[in-house]
Scaffold this motif. Structure first.
Motif, PDB file in Angstrom:
ATOM      1  N   PRO A 182     -23.722   8.516  -6.324  1.00 56.88           N
ATOM      2  CA  PRO A 182     -22.767   9.226  -4.834  1.00 56.88           C
ATOM      3  C   PRO A 182     -22.360   7.488  -4.565  1.00 56.88           C
ATOM      4  O   PRO A 182     -23.751   7.165  -4.007  1.00 56.88           O
ATOM      5  CB  PRO A 182     -22.766   9.934  -4.208  1.00 56.88           C
ATOM      6  CG  PRO A 182     -24.227  10.471  -4.449  1.00 56.88           C
ATOM      7  CD  PRO A 182     -24.694  10.146  -5.587  1.00 56.88           C
ATOM      8  N   LEU A 183     -21.561   7.571  -3.742  1.00 57.90           N
ATOM      9  CA  LEU A 183     -21.348   6.085  -3.258  1.00 57.90           C
ATOM     10  C   LEU A 183     -21.696   5.719  -1.052  1.00 57.90           C
ATOM     11  O   LEU A 183     -21.978   7.347  -0.429  1.00 57.90           O
ATOM     12  CB  LEU A 183     -19.573   5.616  -3.003  1.00 57.90           C
ATOM     13  CG  LEU A 183     -19.340   4.783  -1.706  1.00 57.90           C
ATOM     14  CD1 LEU A 183     -19.829   3.165  -2.855  1.00 57.90           C
ATOM     15  CD2 LEU A 183     -18.222   4.019  -1.658  1.00 57.90           C
ATOM     16  N   PRO A 184     -23.081   5.363  -1.020  1.00 64.33           N
ATOM     17  CA  PRO A 184     -23.545   5.243  -0.287  1.00 64.33           C
ATOM     18  C   PRO A 184     -23.157   4.652   0.580  1.00 64.33           C
ATOM     19  O   PRO A 184     -22.552   3.651   1.004  1.00 64.33           O
ATOM     20  CB  PRO A 184     -24.957   4.617  -0.425  1.00 64.33           C
ATOM     21  CG  PRO A 184     -24.784   3.713  -1.422  1.00 64.33           C
ATOM     22  CD  PRO A 184     -23.268   4.325  -2.363  1.00 64.33           C
ATOM     23  N   VAL A 185     -22.528   5.528   2.283  1.00 65.96           N
ATOM     24  CA  VAL A 185     -21.705   5.227   2.959  1.00 65.96           C
ATOM     25  C   VAL A 185     -22.379   5.673   4.672  1.00 65.96           C
ATOM     26  O   VAL A 185     -23.100   6.260   4.731  1.00 65.96           O
ATOM     27  CB  VAL A 185     -20.659   5.951   3.041  1.00 65.96           C
ATOM     28  CG1 VAL A 185     -19.776   5.353   4.274  1.00 65.96           C
ATOM     29  CG2 VAL A 185     -20.023   6.080   1.692  1.00 65.96           C
ATOM     30  N   ALA A 186     -22.275   4.113   5.534  1.00 71.99           N
ATOM     31  CA  ALA A 186     -23.014   4.258   6.691  1.00 71.99           C
ATOM     32  C   ALA A 186     -21.563   4.562   7.892  1.00 71.99           C
ATOM     33  O   ALA A 186     -20.749   3.869   7.233  1.00 71.99           O
ATOM     34  CB  ALA A 186     -23.827   2.874   7.041  1.00 71.99           C
ATOM     35  N   ILE A 187     -22.074   4.874   8.647  1.00 69.77           N
ATOM     36  CA  ILE A 187     -20.904   5.332   9.481  1.00 69.77           C
ATOM     37  C   ILE A 187     -21.247   4.907  10.922  1.00 69.77           C
ATOM     38  O   ILE A 187     -22.630   5.664  11.591  1.00 69.77           O
ATOM     39  CB  ILE A 187     -20.332   6.789   9.447  1.00 69.77           C
ATOM     40  CG1 ILE A 187     -19.546   7.855   8.600  1.00 69.77           C
ATOM     41  CG2 ILE A 187     -19.614   6.605  10.566  1.00 69.77           C
ATOM     42  CD1 ILE A 187     -18.367   6.130   7.976  1.00 69.77           C
ATOM     43  N   VAL A 188     -20.363   4.135  11.763  1.00 69.76           N
ATOM     44  CA  VAL A 188     -21.176   4.113  13.507  1.00 69.76           C
ATOM     45  C   VAL A 188     -22.370   5.589  13.766  1.00 69.76           C
ATOM     46  O   VAL A 188     -22.786   5.604  14.488  1.00 69.76           O
ATOM     47  CB  VAL A 188     -20.263   3.359  14.323  1.00 69.76           C
ATOM     48  CG1 VAL A 188     -20.729   3.321  15.493  1.00 69.76           C
ATOM     49  CG2 VAL A 188     -20.304   1.886  13.087  1.00 69.76           C
ATOM     50  N   MET A 227     -28.669  -4.782   3.307  1.00 68.58           N
ATOM     51  CA  MET A 227     -30.061  -4.812   3.172  1.00 68.58           C
ATOM     52  C   MET A 227     -29.129  -4.034   1.929  1.00 68.58           C
ATOM     53  O   MET A 227     -30.058  -3.986   1.010  1.00 68.58           O
ATOM     54  CB  MET A 227     -30.758  -3.734   3.835  1.00 68.58           C
ATOM     55  CG  MET A 227     -31.080  -4.405   4.713  1.00 68.58           C
ATOM     56  SD  MET A 227     -32.786  -3.193   4.701  1.00 68.58           S
ATOM     57  CE  MET A 227     -31.892  -2.247   6.379  1.00 68.58           C
ATOM     58  N   ASP A 228     -28.156  -3.849   1.739  1.00 63.98           N
ATOM     59  CA  ASP A 228     -27.435  -2.955   0.904  1.00 63.98           C
ATOM     60  C   ASP A 228     -27.727  -1.999  -0.136  1.00 63.98           C
ATOM     61  O   ASP A 228     -27.560  -1.606  -1.115  1.00 63.98           O
ATOM     62  CB  ASP A 228     -27.588  -4.148  -1.113  1.00 63.98           C
ATOM     63  CG  ASP A 228     -26.953  -4.017  -2.564  1.00 63.98           C
ATOM     64  OD1 ASP A 228     -25.561  -3.803  -1.909  1.00 63.98           O
ATOM     65  OD2 ASP A 228     -26.823  -4.405  -2.981  1.00 63.98           O
ATOM     66  N   MET A 229     -27.802  -1.458   0.793  1.00 60.73           N
ATOM     67  CA  MET A 229     -28.083  -0.181   0.884  1.00 60.73           C
ATOM     68  C   MET A 229     -27.020   0.887   0.969  1.00 60.73           C
ATOM     69  O   MET A 229     -27.039   1.791   0.333  1.00 60.73           O
ATOM     70  CB  MET A 229     -29.092   0.447   1.662  1.00 60.73           C
ATOM     71  CG  MET A 229     -30.624  -0.466   2.489  1.00 60.73           C
ATOM     72  SD  MET A 229     -31.057  -0.155   3.868  1.00 60.73           S
ATOM     73  CE  MET A 229     -31.266   1.911   3.712  1.00 60.73           C
ATOM     74  N   THR A 230     -25.781   0.810   1.885  1.00 55.54           N
ATOM     75  CA  THR A 230     -24.476   1.508   2.125  1.00 55.54           C
ATOM     76  C   THR A 230     -23.508   0.291   1.793  1.00 55.54           C
ATOM     77  O   THR A 230     -23.670  -0.896   1.790  1.00 55.54           O
ATOM     78  CB  THR A 230     -24.804   1.458   3.793  1.00 55.54           C
ATOM     79  OG1 THR A 230     -24.610   0.910   4.028  1.00 55.54           O
ATOM     80  CG2 THR A 230     -26.087   3.339   3.390  1.00 55.54           C
ATOM     81  N   VAL A 231     -22.398   1.438   1.467  1.00 57.59           N
ATOM     82  CA  VAL A 231     -21.097   0.167   2.185  1.00 57.59           C
ATOM     83  C   VAL A 231     -20.382   1.120   3.757  1.00 57.59           C
ATOM     84  O   VAL A 231     -21.005   1.888   4.088  1.00 57.59           O
ATOM     85  CB  VAL A 231     -19.854   0.238   0.891  1.00 57.59           C
ATOM     86  CG1 VAL A 231     -20.694  -0.598  -0.266  1.00 57.59           C
ATOM     87  CG2 VAL A 231     -19.780   1.910   0.784  1.00 57.59           C
ATOM     88  N   THR A 232     -19.030   0.459   4.156  1.00 62.56           N
ATOM     89  CA  THR A 232     -19.192   0.972   4.976  1.00 62.56           C
ATOM     90  C   THR A 232     -17.479   0.799   5.723  1.00 62.56           C
ATOM     91  O   THR A 232     -16.765  -0.133   4.625  1.00 62.56           O
ATOM     92  CB  THR A 232     -19.546   0.942   6.474  1.00 62.56           C
ATOM     93  OG1 THR A 232     -18.761   1.499   7.683  1.00 62.56           O
ATOM     94  CG2 THR A 232     -19.287  -1.082   7.087  1.00 62.56           C
ATOM     95  N   ALA A 233     -16.678   0.929   6.336  1.00 64.91           N
ATOM     96  CA  ALA A 233     -14.892   0.169   7.004  1.00 64.91           C
ATOM     97  C   ALA A 233     -14.964   0.235   8.300  1.00 64.91           C
ATOM     98  O   ALA A 233     -15.244   1.005   8.680  1.00 64.91           O
ATOM     99  CB  ALA A 233     -14.193   1.539   5.616  1.00 64.91           C
ATOM    100  N   TRP A 234     -15.099  -1.257   8.505  1.00 66.71           N
ATOM    101  CA  TRP A 234     -14.357  -1.902   9.418  1.00 66.71           C
ATOM    102  C   TRP A 234     -12.800  -2.232   9.219  1.00 66.71           C
ATOM    103  O   TRP A 234     -12.189  -2.441   7.755  1.00 66.71           O
ATOM    104  CB  TRP A 234     -15.245  -3.016   9.829  1.00 66.71           C
ATOM    105  CG  TRP A 234     -16.294  -2.342   9.850  1.00 66.71           C
ATOM    106  CD1 TRP A 234     -16.922  -1.391  10.103  1.00 66.71           C
ATOM    107  CD2 TRP A 234     -17.785  -3.341   9.823  1.00 66.71           C
ATOM    108  NE1 TRP A 234     -17.858  -1.067  11.283  1.00 66.71           N
ATOM    109  CE2 TRP A 234     -18.554  -1.955  10.340  1.00 66.71           C
ATOM    110  CE3 TRP A 234     -18.505  -4.375   9.119  1.00 66.71           C
ATOM    111  CZ2 TRP A 234     -20.534  -2.258  10.412  1.00 66.71           C
ATOM    112  CZ3 TRP A 234     -19.500  -4.982   8.803  1.00 66.71           C
ATOM    113  CH2 TRP A 234     -20.444  -3.835   9.737  1.00 66.71           C
TER     114      TRP A 234
END
Length: 292
Positions: A182-188, A227-234
């Motif tokens: 699954p896509l790893p996603v970071a959220i603030v 660190m290429d651990m996640t993607v996010t959206a801004w």
């Protein structure tokens, strides 16, 4: 021998360019068409060159006009700043402003610096939170003004739309995290207004996802992406230069546009807050003009 450029001539020149015609510029400047035409003609005589090419579709910049445009905008901006500064009342007191996490260190930083320089006796109390939390702070009277992000074109907070920007996927430059499933996603933050739109878009495309990191720190979120651990959206304008906007070739779904709104509490604004609102409007208008 000294030479002087008439600011009024430059203002007419920029108005014709930005509005697309002498007629529209005349309406904008509250002048007659003849007066605007004469000012453009005087400007061309001053520099001994044509600044517009005129045809049945309107007025287009010549090469010389292109050269002049940037200079003209800077001179008008400085003129207006000097006028506002020398005629501004001496504000004192406090302004309580709410700003989403992702906007604090971007274009808004220059606006706040400008306000602090022009109103040195006003204390700025800045609250950084998600748009959902800032709307609650407005209702509770904890902040007087707030910038609110919400999906463009949808019913939402009452306020003045300052800008509409695309929401984009962001990853490490040259990274591979966007390929993982699954896509790893970071959220603030859990209350981030981007969150439901991101996950709805992924679900609609049938892409599995998981949240790897949630923390109310834009710096910590940025670190996991670097660190290429996640993607996010801004919002596109807030993406750091060292990170990569992931376009359609990444296989990730398109995201909606978001509006940035200037909202205020139900209580009448204090004089310093009204001046802060003016600075914010002017700052965003200036940004739009520069992007044109």
């Amino acid at each position: 021998m000294f030479r002087h450029v008439d600011i009024g001539l430059l203002r007419s020149f920029v108005a014709v360019y930005e509005s697309g015609s002498i007629t529209a510029a005349a309406n904008q400047l509250h002048l007659t068409q003849g007066a605007v035409s004469q000012q453009v003609k005087r400007l061309e005589q001053l520099f001994s060159c044509a600044v517009f090419e005129r045809d049945r579709h309107g007025a287009r910049l010549t090469n010389e006009g292109e050269r002049l445009l940037g200079h003209a905008r800077r001179m008008l901006r400085l003129n207006d700043e000097v006028w506002a500064d020398m005629n501004a009342p001496a504000f004192t007191g406090e302004v309580r402003l709410g700003v989403p996490h992702d906007l604090v260190g971007t274009h808004l930083a220059r606006i706040l610096k400008s306000f602090a320089q022009s109103c040195p006796n006003v204390e700025i109390s800045l609250t950084s939170a998600s748009s959902v939390e800032l709307q609650e702070a407005l209702r509770a009277g904890k902040v007087e003004l707030a910038l609110i992000e919400e999906p463009a074109g949808e019913p939402g907070a009452d306020g003045e739309c300052l800008a509409v920007e695309p929401l984009v996927w962001v990853g490490c430059a040259g990274g591979e995290a966007y390929r993982k499933r699954p896509l790893p996603v970071a959220i603030v933050t859990e209350t981030c207004v981007f969150r439901p739109r991101m996950f709805a878009a992924l679900d609609a495309k049938g892409l599995p996802w998981r949240t790897v990191f949630e923390n109310s720190s834009i710096e910590a979120t940025s670190a996991t992406v670097r660190m290429d651990m996640t993607v996010t959206a801004w919002l596109a304008s807030t993406v750091p230069l060292d990170l990569q906007i992931l376009d359609a070739s990444s296989g990730l779904p398109a995201l909606p546009d978001f509006a940035i709104k200037l909202c205020q509490s139900a209580m009448p604004l204090s004089a310093p807050a009204q001046e802060m609102a003016r600075h914010i409007r002017a700052g965003y208008m200036d940004r739009l003009r520069q992007a044109a």
